[in-house]
Write an enzyme that holds these catalytic residues in place. Structure first.
Site, mmCIF file in Angstrom:
data_model
loop_
_atom_site.group_PDB
_atom_site.id
_atom_site.type_symbol
_atom_site.label_atom_id
_atom_site.label_comp_id
_atom_site.label_asym_id
_atom_site.label_seq_id
_atom_site.Cartn_x
_atom_site.Cartn_y
_atom_site.Cartn_z
ATOM 1 N N ARG A 51 1.006 -1.143 0.032
ATOM 2 C CA ARG A 51 0.052 -0.096 -0.241
ATOM 3 C C ARG A 51 0.762 1.195 0.190
ATOM 4 O O ARG A 51 0.701 1.929 -0.536
ATOM 5 C CB ARG A 51 -1.201 0.583 1.166
ATOM 6 C CG ARG A 51 -1.424 1.495 1.423
ATOM 7 C CD ARG A 51 -2.399 1.329 2.001
ATOM 8 N NE ARG A 51 -2.619 0.418 3.457
ATOM 9 C CZ ARG A 51 -1.947 1.210 3.803
ATOM 10 N NH1 ARG A 51 -1.392 1.708 4.774
ATOM 11 N NH2 ARG A 51 -2.280 -0.183 5.347
ATOM 12 N N TYR A 103 -17.232 18.660 -13.376
ATOM 13 C CA TYR A 103 -16.691 17.336 -13.215
ATOM 14 C C TYR A 103 -18.022 17.300 -12.118
ATOM 15 O O TYR A 103 -17.872 17.560 -11.133
ATOM 16 C CB TYR A 103 -15.995 16.488 -12.936
ATOM 17 C CG TYR A 103 -15.967 15.045 -13.292
ATOM 18 C CD1 TYR A 103 -16.397 14.044 -14.094
ATOM 19 C CD2 TYR A 103 -15.882 14.346 -11.996
ATOM 20 C CE1 TYR A 103 -16.128 13.135 -14.933
ATOM 21 C CE2 TYR A 103 -16.109 12.759 -11.833
ATOM 22 C CZ TYR A 103 -16.630 12.629 -13.484
ATOM 23 O OH TYR A 103 -16.965 10.999 -13.645
ATOM 24 N N ASP A 175 -7.555 20.301 -12.047
ATOM 25 C CA ASP A 175 -7.643 19.416 -12.935
ATOM 26 C C ASP A 175 -7.199 19.366 -14.469
ATOM 27 O O ASP A 175 -8.386 19.967 -14.769
ATOM 28 C CB ASP A 175 -9.493 19.132 -12.912
ATOM 29 C CG ASP A 175 -9.891 17.520 -13.698
ATOM 30 O OD1 ASP A 175 -9.500 17.375 -14.010
ATOM 31 O OD2 ASP A 175 -11.068 17.368 -12.846
ATOM 32 N N LYS A 200 -9.104 8.417 -18.572
ATOM 33 C CA LYS A 200 -9.057 9.461 -19.669
ATOM 34 C C LYS A 200 -8.138 8.905 -20.959
ATOM 35 O O LYS A 200 -7.413 7.876 -21.171
ATOM 36 C CB LYS A 200 -10.011 10.897 -20.020
ATOM 37 C CG LYS A 200 -10.926 11.231 -17.989
ATOM 38 C CD LYS A 200 -12.023 10.360 -18.739
ATOM 39 C CE LYS A 200 -13.316 9.782 -17.434
ATOM 40 N NZ LYS A 200 -13.522 11.256 -16.656
HETATM 41 C C1 LIG Z 1 -13.025 11.465 -14.593
HETATM 42 C C2 LIG Z 1 -13.025 12.962 -14.497
HETATM 43 C C3 LIG Z 1 -12.951 12.262 -12.833
HETATM 44 C C4 LIG Z 1 -12.815 11.364 -12.185
HETATM 45 O O1 LIG Z 1 -11.910 10.355 -12.406
HETATM 46 P P1 LIG Z 1 -11.671 8.914 -12.112
HETATM 47 O O2 LIG Z 1 -11.082 8.192 -12.970
HETATM 48 O O3 LIG Z 1 -13.475 8.083 -13.051
HETATM 49 O O4 LIG Z 1 -12.831 8.279 -10.894
HETATM 50 C C5 LIG Z 1 -12.628 13.479 -12.505
HETATM 51 N N1 LIG Z 1 -12.649 14.670 -13.504
HETATM 52 C C6 LIG Z 1 -12.876 15.208 -14.616
HETATM 53 C C7 LIG Z 1 -12.557 16.186 -15.517
HETATM 54 C C8 LIG Z 1 -13.020 13.807 -15.112
HETATM 55 O O5 LIG Z 1 -13.928 13.716 -16.474
#
Ligand SMILES: *Cc1c(COP(=O)(O)O)cnc(C)c1O
Length: 384
Positions: A51, A103, A175, A200
């Site tokens: 971990r 998001y 982000d 993504k």
């Molecule tokens: C998908 C997404 C998240 C969350 O990520 P996960 O991997 O689905 O937990 C956060 N910010 C943005 C802009 C996203 O597109």
């Protein structure tokens, strides 16, 4: 990696990676282990328990730091787990200023989980970054920015936000999921923490859920690493390996996402049945000049409405596409189509959603890297 001055495409392939010392394997092994044997108590090679540390994760963390031009990378089990770790830097009474076109999962985490621990979130428009200043008070500690935003592709001036945050001693979190490190590096623009849903573009192949943070400040890294280990939302080594594999082709994929995105955006603008087309690369897109300044390309995320803004017309298009798959998520090699009003943003009251610019017929595309002629033909037969 010996030379920190390599350019991005070289770093994407080599950063953090060393031939495996036992076999010379060029690709980082998946260290599928929960613990590490010690020669005597405390006599170990820097790895005690998985971990806390895992060699596959270490390589990925170093690679992520390098490609975001940061010093430290930290990996998490999902983008939301990374977001959760950052919010845990805060204490009850702290206030955060957040970009309002956000998001949905981030909005939910802030309002449904952390608000009950006494942290206050102000969701504001940041089209003009100076709006932030009006919401700063003596309890404000953090500013949270997503750019470009989902699904309206609003662009926020990261450097202007960073100036404000430096002046008021606030932590700036960006982000960077939509742009990916290929198109935008927020740390270079003055951000303190960069966040990714590596699910993504970084992973890129729709086969892994993963999150990451990158920063320059050693104190921040220490606190976030402590949270990573204490709360334990760590990714497994196989997931780390998939992201490591994904980022080796980030540049070639992103190049094609950008090319295909541009072609699809222009096609949509030429279709008389289409209303508004939102794509960061259009010269008349809001804050396009800022996008040009802070991004190296405009990506493959596009949203558009249909003339008349009728929800049934939009649903009919979603039913008809064959290549564009109806699905949540984005950033994979395959093209996806979605309807925010009934899918990702269904929980927002209609009035508020429309006031925010998110119409009933708004369709979001994550343009993949197929042949763009096939993608445009698919949209042609679906929209008519
Ligand atoms: C998908 C997404 C998240 C969350 O990520 P996960 O991997 O689905 O937990 C956060 N910010 C943005 C802009 C996203 O597109």
């Amino acid at each position: 990696m010996a030379d920190k001055n390599y350019k991005l495409n070289t770093k994407l392939i080599h950063a953090g990676v060393h031939p495996d010392p036992t076999t010379g394997a060029i690709m980082t092994p998946i260290y599928q282990t929960s613990t590490y044997v010690q020669a005597g108590p405390g006599d170990h090679k820097g790895y005690e328990y998985a971990r806390t540390q895992n060699p596959t994760r270490t390589v990925l963390q170093d690679a992520l730091a390098a490609i975001e031009n940061g010093k430290y990378g930290l990996c998490f089990g999902s983008g939301m787990a990374a977001t959760d770790a950052v919010v845990k830097l805060l204490a009850p009474g702290d206030e955060v200023i957040v970009s309002n076109d956000l998001y949905g999962g981030t909005y939910r985490l802030m309002t449904k989980i952390f608000a009950q621990y006494g942290i206050k979130f102000h969701f504001i428009g940041m089209h003009d970054a100076h709006n932030i200043v009006r919401h700063i008070n003596n309890r404000t500690t953090m500013v949270w920015v997503e750019t470009p935003t989902n699904p309206l592709l609003n662009v926020i001036d990261i450097a202007a936000c960073a100036d404000i945050c430096k002046k008021h001693k606030l932590t700036l979190v960006v982000d960077n999921t939509f742009a990916s490190p290929y198109l935008q590096n927020p740390l270079d623009l003055g951000a303190d923490i960069v966040l990714h849903s590596a699910t993504k573009y970084l992973g890129g192949h729709s086969d892994v859920v993963h999150g990451a943070l990158v920063m320059n400040d050693a104190g921040l890294e220490e606190r976030l690493r402590f949270i990573q280990n204490s709360c334990g939302a760590v990714p497994g080594p196989h997931d780390c390996w998939l992201v490591l594999r994904g980022i080796k082709t980030l540049h070639v994929r992103m190049q094609r996402h950008c090319e295909n995105g541009e072609a699809v955006a222009h096609y949509l603008r030429s279709n008389p049945k289409v209303g508004k087309v939102l794509w960061v690369g259009f010269e008349d897109h809001p804050n396009h000049d800022i996008a040009k300044k802070q991004m190296r390309g405009f990506g493959g995320m596009i949203s558009f409405t249909l003339k008349g803004d009728n929800i049934d017309d939009a649903l009919a298009v979603l039913k008809k596409t064959k290549l564009f798959a109806l699905a949540e998520s984005l950033g994979g090699v395959e093209s996806l189509i979605g309807h925010p009003a009934t899918m990702t943003h269904g929980s927002i009251p209609r009035e508020q959603r429309i006031a925010n610019g998110l119409g009933d017929s708004l369709i979001r595309l994550s343009v993949g890297i197929e042949d763009v002629e096939d993608l445009i033909d698919d949209l042609k037969q679906a929209i008519g």
